[in-house]
Design a protein around this motif. Structure first.
Motif, PDB file in Angstrom:
ATOM      1  N   PRO A 113       0.828  -1.200   0.000  1.00  0.00           N
ATOM      2  CA  PRO A 113       0.000   0.000   0.000  1.00  0.00           C
ATOM      3  C   PRO A 113       0.867   1.257   0.000  1.00  0.00           C
ATOM      4  O   PRO A 113       1.927   1.291   0.632  1.00  0.00           O
ATOM      5  CB  PRO A 113      -0.791  -0.093   1.305  1.00  0.00           C
ATOM      6  CG  PRO A 113      -0.664  -1.503   1.769  1.00  0.00           C
ATOM      7  CD  PRO A 113       0.604  -2.023   1.203  1.00  0.00           C
ATOM      8  N   LEU A 114       0.387   2.236  -0.696  1.00  0.00           N
ATOM      9  CA  LEU A 114       1.042   3.519  -0.857  1.00  0.00           C
ATOM     10  C   LEU A 114       1.395   4.187   0.477  1.00  0.00           C
ATOM     11  O   LEU A 114       0.584   4.213   1.384  1.00  0.00           O
ATOM     12  CB  LEU A 114       0.027   4.403  -1.583  1.00  0.00           C
ATOM     13  CG  LEU A 114       0.517   5.490  -2.464  1.00  0.00           C
ATOM     14  CD1 LEU A 114       1.084   4.888  -3.743  1.00  0.00           C
ATOM     15  CD2 LEU A 114      -0.649   6.399  -2.810  1.00  0.00           C
ATOM     16  N   THR A 115       2.592   4.720   0.563  1.00  0.00           N
ATOM     17  CA  THR A 115       2.940   5.502   1.759  1.00  0.00           C
ATOM     18  C   THR A 115       3.348   6.915   1.365  1.00  0.00           C
ATOM     19  O   THR A 115       3.703   7.186   0.219  1.00  0.00           O
ATOM     20  CB  THR A 115       4.076   4.830   2.557  1.00  0.00           C
ATOM     21  OG1 THR A 115       5.188   4.618   1.672  1.00  0.00           O
ATOM     22  CG2 THR A 115       3.640   3.487   3.128  1.00  0.00           C
ATOM     23  N   LEU A 116       3.290   7.813   2.338  1.00  0.00           N
ATOM     24  CA  LEU A 116       3.545   9.240   2.112  1.00  0.00           C
ATOM     25  C   LEU A 116       4.759   9.665   2.924  1.00  0.00           C
ATOM     26  O   LEU A 116       4.943   9.187   4.046  1.00  0.00           O
ATOM     27  CB  LEU A 116       2.337  10.055   2.550  1.00  0.00           C
ATOM     28  CG  LEU A 116       0.983   9.644   1.950  1.00  0.00           C
ATOM     29  CD1 LEU A 116      -0.129  10.537   2.496  1.00  0.00           C
ATOM     30  CD2 LEU A 116       1.020   9.734   0.441  1.00  0.00           C
TER      31      LEU A 116
ATOM     32  N   SER B 270      -4.462   7.683  -0.098  1.00  0.00           N
ATOM     33  CA  SER B 270      -4.620   6.325   0.396  1.00  0.00           C
ATOM     34  C   SER B 270      -6.009   5.769   0.044  1.00  0.00           C
ATOM     35  O   SER B 270      -6.132   4.669  -0.498  1.00  0.00           O
ATOM     36  CB  SER B 270      -4.374   6.316   1.905  1.00  0.00           C
ATOM     37  OG  SER B 270      -4.440   5.015   2.411  1.00  0.00           O
TER      38      SER B 270
END
Lengths: 226, 226
Positions: free
Chosen positions: B115-118, B206
């Motif tokens: 999953p995408l992280t920032l 997200s």
């Protein structure tokens, strides 16, 4: 279906009252069930549990967290995210084993003010933390992107034409929760996938609060347009 | 209005082409403007700048980041969030002084997958970072919650009945950006407030990716229902 709700604030009271009206016996769980005359939750809608019991009628009851969890075929967390794990530990896995746990809690860092911050975000989620801690529980994260009033009455805004998200690892539990959501008036029930997708809905807290501050004091909802 | 766009990927090319079609002379800025024959961006829509120039016609040009910024009365960042600050430092504040900077970039941590992280989230935002670094620039964060195709054609889904968010400290710059958004076909332009509200829209990455993975491969959009 017997439903146990952990938490007696606005979310617990609002969900509990509506579920009783829909024909489900409900027990609200709280730390000290003897405190019936203390207003629960904040703001003008805060009610005592005595008032709530009088409103909800004979299918409603109040017990300890453990009693409420044990009473429910389905259990709902209506707790501040900072205490969700601790309350579930108090309850113990035995009372929750194999049950669907509908988790509405959000990881708001209550030690800070605005802008709102979260104690867990893009690398994990409160949903995942609780699911890891209780692997035999069928956790479904939902209803965490809105106010209590909207949870039980999606028609409050936009004729109910907006979206409720569902995240969880167990398809059967998600189907059961979706059925309950339909009873509450929801039509656009969007299954995002496994519990890791709760990161997405929990992180919506930030945009949710920004929109509510910008448009205050209106109720708002999010619709996934596709 | 002359517009300089920093970045030549899908977002830069798509915005640039549409803005030229709307009558705005556009210069795309890139690290090496001589590389006209290398596909920019990823996927089947990746075009070379030579193809883009041929499509966009005589009101379009390609230059360095600094030339593009200097050419624009309004400047747009269409960059990967990890390089936004560095590219703006290359440009220098002199070329941006007092101008409206429409920032579409998002703080995606590209060193990780899904999953995408920032790399920045609830305690700060990329919008705030850029605004702090360039205090005389009138930064407006917008269009960062959608694909490039939707930015220039909101009618792609739901007859365009969904929301674009705007965050920034300068009311005049936000009005100028809102006018440009209306030219692109946007109707529901929601001013969230100051640049700190960009935390909310950047954190929507997200949920945006979760929804796109759940409904793949449809275009999706978010509507604030109120």
């Amino acid at each position: 279906m017997h439903i146990g709700i952990l938490g007696t604030g606005i979310v617990g009271q609002t969900l509990g009252l509506r579920l009783v009206q829909l024909g489900h016996p409900v027990m609200l769980g709280t730390r000290d069930p003897a405190q019936l005359d203390e207003p629960k939750g904040r703001g003008p809608d805060a009610r005592t549990l005595r008032t709530w019991l009088a409103l909800a009628g004979s299918a409603a009851s109040v017990g300890t967290f453990r009693e409420a969890a044990a009473s429910g075929e389905l259990v709902i967390t209506a707790l501040s995210g900072v205490v969700s794990l601790e309350v579930l530990q108090t309850v113990g896995e035995a009372s929750l084993h194999g049950k669907t746990l509908l988790d509405t809690s959000n990881p708001i860092d209550v030690s800070r003010g605005f802008p709102l911050t979260l104690f867990v975000k893009d690398t994990d989620s409160l949903g995942e933390i609780l699911q890891r801690a209780f692997p035999t529980v069928r956790l479904v994260k939902t209803l965490n992107t809105m106010t209590a009033a909207l949870m039980v009455n999606p028609h409050l805004v936009g004729h109910g034409d907006h979206t409720v998200f569902v995240s969880g690892n167990d398809a059967q539990a998600k189907a059961q929760v979706a059925e309950l959501l339909r009873e509450l008036g929801w039509h656009d029930i969007l299954d995002l996938g496994d519990i890791a997708t709760a990161r997405g809905t929990e992180m919506m807290l930030s945009i949710g609060h920004a929109v509510m501050r910008a448009l205050s004091p209106a109720e708002i909802a999010f619709k996934v347009v596709r």
